[in-house]
Design a protein around this motif. Sequence first.
Motif, short mmCIF file in Angstrom:
data_model
loop_
_atom_site.label_atom_id
_atom_site.label_comp_id
_atom_site.label_asym_id
_atom_site.label_seq_id
_atom_site.Cartn_x
_atom_site.Cartn_y
_atom_site.Cartn_z
N PRO A 188 0.84 -1.29 0.06
CA PRO A 188 -0.14 0.13 0.27
C PRO A 188 0.65 1.42 -0.23
CG PRO A 188 -1.15 -1.81 1.03
CD PRO A 188 0.65 -2.43 1.32
N MET A 189 0.58 2.16 -0.82
CA MET A 189 1.01 3.53 -1.04
C MET A 189 0.14 4.44 -0.47
SD MET A 189 2.73 5.86 -3.82
CE MET A 189 4.09 4.12 -4.46
N ALA A 190 0.34 5.46 0.55
CA ALA A 190 -0.39 6.67 1.14
C ALA A 190 -0.63 7.57 -0.45
CB ALA A 190 0.50 7.36 1.73
N TRP A 191 -0.73 8.12 -0.63
CA TRP A 191 -2.53 9.34 -1.41
C TRP A 191 -1.24 10.48 -1.57
CZ3 TRP A 191 -5.95 9.34 -5.25
CH2 TRP A 191 -6.58 8.47 -4.86
N LYS A 192 -0.46 11.08 -0.62
CA LYS A 192 0.28 11.88 -0.05
C LYS A 192 1.42 11.51 -0.67
CE LYS A 192 2.62 15.27 3.11
NZ LYS A 192 2.55 15.35 4.89
N ASP A 193 2.37 10.39 -1.03
CA ASP A 193 3.37 10.13 -1.69
C ASP A 193 3.36 9.71 -2.80
OD1 ASP A 193 4.95 9.78 1.33
OD2 ASP A 193 3.88 7.31 1.19
N ALA A 194 1.84 9.05 -2.82
CA ALA A 194 1.60 9.10 -4.01
C ALA A 194 1.52 10.26 -5.24
CB ALA A 194 0.40 8.81 -4.74
N ALA A 195 1.29 11.29 -4.52
CA ALA A 195 1.12 12.59 -5.53
C ALA A 195 2.89 13.53 -5.88
CB ALA A 195 0.15 13.90 -4.23
N ALA A 196 3.40 13.16 -5.02
CA ALA A 196 5.20 13.05 -5.45
C ALA A 196 4.99 12.78 -7.03
CB ALA A 196 5.85 12.66 -4.10
N ARG A 197 4.67 11.92 -6.83
CA ARG A 197 5.39 11.02 -8.61
C ARG A 197 4.77 11.92 -9.15
NH1 ARG A 197 6.52 5.75 -7.69
NH2 ARG A 197 6.81 4.98 -5.77
N PRO A 198 5.33 11.46 -10.49
CA PRO A 198 5.23 12.46 -11.99
C PRO A 198 3.68 11.59 -12.58
CG PRO A 198 6.29 11.22 -12.64
CD PRO A 198 6.28 11.16 -11.05
N LEU A 199 2.67 12.17 -12.64
CA LEU A 199 1.49 11.87 -12.78
C LEU A 199 0.37 11.83 -14.27
CD1 LEU A 199 -0.77 12.23 -8.96
CD2 LEU A 199 0.80 10.02 -10.18
N ALA A 223 -1.40 17.86 -6.30
CA ALA A 223 -0.46 16.97 -7.62
C ALA A 223 -0.59 17.49 -8.56
CB ALA A 223 -1.69 15.84 -7.34
N LYS A 224 0.30 18.51 -8.93
CA LYS A 224 0.49 18.56 -10.85
C LYS A 224 0.50 17.41 -11.20
CE LYS A 224 1.81 22.77 -13.16
NZ LYS A 224 0.52 23.04 -13.75
N PRO A 225 -0.44 17.30 -12.57
CA PRO A 225 -0.14 15.96 -13.48
C PRO A 225 0.75 16.90 -14.71
CG PRO A 225 -1.76 16.98 -13.68
CD PRO A 225 -1.74 17.78 -12.65
N ALA A 226 1.97 16.02 -14.31
CA ALA A 226 2.16 15.86 -15.82
C ALA A 226 2.10 15.75 -16.93
CB ALA A 226 3.81 14.84 -15.30
N MET A 227 0.86 15.01 -17.66
CA MET A 227 0.04 14.30 -18.58
C MET A 227 -1.97 14.92 -17.60
SD MET A 227 0.81 11.88 -20.76
CE MET A 227 -0.16 11.07 -22.05
N GLU A 228 -2.07 14.96 -18.57
CA GLU A 228 -3.80 14.88 -18.79
C GLU A 228 -4.12 14.30 -19.70
OE1 GLU A 228 -5.54 17.87 -15.59
OE2 GLU A 228 -4.62 18.88 -17.48
N THR A 229 -5.44 13.32 -19.69
CA THR A 229 -6.40 12.60 -21.22
C THR A 229 -7.54 12.76 -20.38
OG1 THR A 229 -6.10 11.34 -22.45
CG2 THR A 229 -5.20 10.57 -20.29
N ASP A 230 -8.69 12.45 -21.72
CA ASP A 230 -9.60 12.29 -21.23
C ASP A 230 -10.13 10.47 -21.65
OD1 ASP A 230 -9.90 12.81 -23.75
OD2 ASP A 230 -11.28 13.96 -23.82
N SER A 231 -9.17 9.85 -21.82
CA SER A 231 -8.80 8.62 -22.50
C SER A 231 -8.08 8.06 -21.62
CB SER A 231 -8.03 8.52 -23.95
OG SER A 231 -7.67 7.29 -24.35
N VAL A 232 -8.80 6.64 -21.06
CA VAL A 232 -8.05 5.80 -19.80
C VAL A 232 -7.09 4.97 -20.67
CG1 VAL A 232 -10.40 5.25 -18.35
CG2 VAL A 232 -10.15 4.05 -20.15
N LEU A 233 -7.90 4.56 -21.97
CA LEU A 233 -6.69 3.61 -22.61
C LEU A 233 -5.50 5.13 -22.68
CD1 LEU A 233 -5.90 1.25 -24.84
CD2 LEU A 233 -6.38 2.91 -26.29
N THR A 234 -4.87 5.90 -22.80
CA THR A 234 -3.93 6.82 -23.21
C THR A 234 -3.40 6.56 -21.74
OG1 THR A 234 -4.87 8.27 -24.42
CG2 THR A 234 -3.26 9.07 -22.97
N LEU A 235 -3.62 6.58 -20.51
CA LEU A 235 -3.80 6.63 -19.36
C LEU A 235 -2.44 5.23 -19.05
CD1 LEU A 235 -6.40 7.95 -16.47
CD2 LEU A 235 -4.39 8.68 -17.59
N MET A 236 -2.93 4.28 -19.62
CA MET A 236 -3.17 2.70 -19.20
C MET A 236 -1.41 2.55 -19.82
SD MET A 236 -5.78 0.30 -18.97
CE MET A 236 -6.70 0.82 -20.25
#
Length: 320
Positions: A188-199, A223-236
Amino acid sequence: MNLLSSMRYLMALHEHRHFGRAAQACHITQPALSNAVRALEAEFGVSIVRRGRSFAGLTPEGERVLRTARRMVREHEMLQQELDSEAGAPRGVLRIGAVPTAIPVASRFAAALQARMPGISPVVRSMSSPAIEVDLEAFALDLGLGYADRLGSMRFDVLPQYTERYYLLCPSDDGAPPSGAGLRIGPPMAWKDAAARPLCLMTSEMHSRTIVDSAFALAGAFAKPAMETDSVLTLMLAVHGGAVHSVLPGALVAVLGTQAGLQAHPLVSPDVQTPVGLMAQSGSRASPVMDAALALARDPEWLQLAARFGGAGLAAGAHA
C-alpha cells in the motif's frame, strides 16, 4: 410527411448540431433532412430551427417539439419491442452509457445480457457523467453506469453494482525485465506519497478526476499532473511507456492483469471507496428489454462478477 421519421431527424440534428452530419447519421441526403424539418415547421406553424450560415440551435418552440419527439420515439421503440418480443425472449436495442473508468464492467454486463437474452442488442458508449445524466433524461440512453454519489435528486433509480477503489499504477521498481508473471501488486502507498510522482491524470471535467483530487486534498497533498487526458487507454499506455505513473480504479487495473513490467500499489490514507451503480429514469415504464437488463443488474451471481471485474480481491490474485 412521415411524422415519426421527421421527429427522428430533428433529434439527430440536435445531437450532431450540423445538417450534413445529422443527415449522414440518418442515412439520408442533407436536402431530405432540411425538407423534413421544414415540413415539421409547417405542420406546427412555428419556427423550430434557428437558421444562419450554419445550424444555430433550436428555437424555444423547437425545444418543445424536441421533447415531444423524444417521447414519441421512445414510445414507438417500446411498442416495437413489445410486439417483437415473446414471453421470456425480449428483442430490441439497449443503449448503455458508462463513465470511462467503468467501461470494463459495462462491456461485461452487456456481453452477459446478450448471452442470456440473444434477442437483445446492447450498445455501449463511453461518456462523461454529465453527458450520461443528460441522455438518460432525454431518453437517448436506457441505462447509465456511473458514480452514484453524484446524484442529489430523485431523477434516477440507482442499482448499486460495485465499489471503486484506487491504485497507483507504475513501472515495476525492481529493475527486472518484463516476464510472464504479469502485473504485480506492491505494498500500500499513501495518497500523499503518490502525489509526489510524475502523474498522468484524467482531465478536470471528468468526475473521476474530482474523486482523485479530493483524495489528495484529504491527504493534505496537491498533485500537479505531468500529463492529462480524457482517455483511459491513454492513461494506461502512458504508464506502460515508463515515463509517468497514474491513479487508476481497480476495474482498469484488473484489465492489466497479464501485463508484465507494471506494478500497482493500493492507495491508502485515506481509504477512498466510491459506489458505482446502474442508473435509469425514475418512474418511467420499462420495456421488455429494460426489464431483462434490470433483472440481470439485480442478480446476485452477476453482482459477484461485477465486484470481481471492479477489482475486488485484486491484491489476493496478483503476483507479489
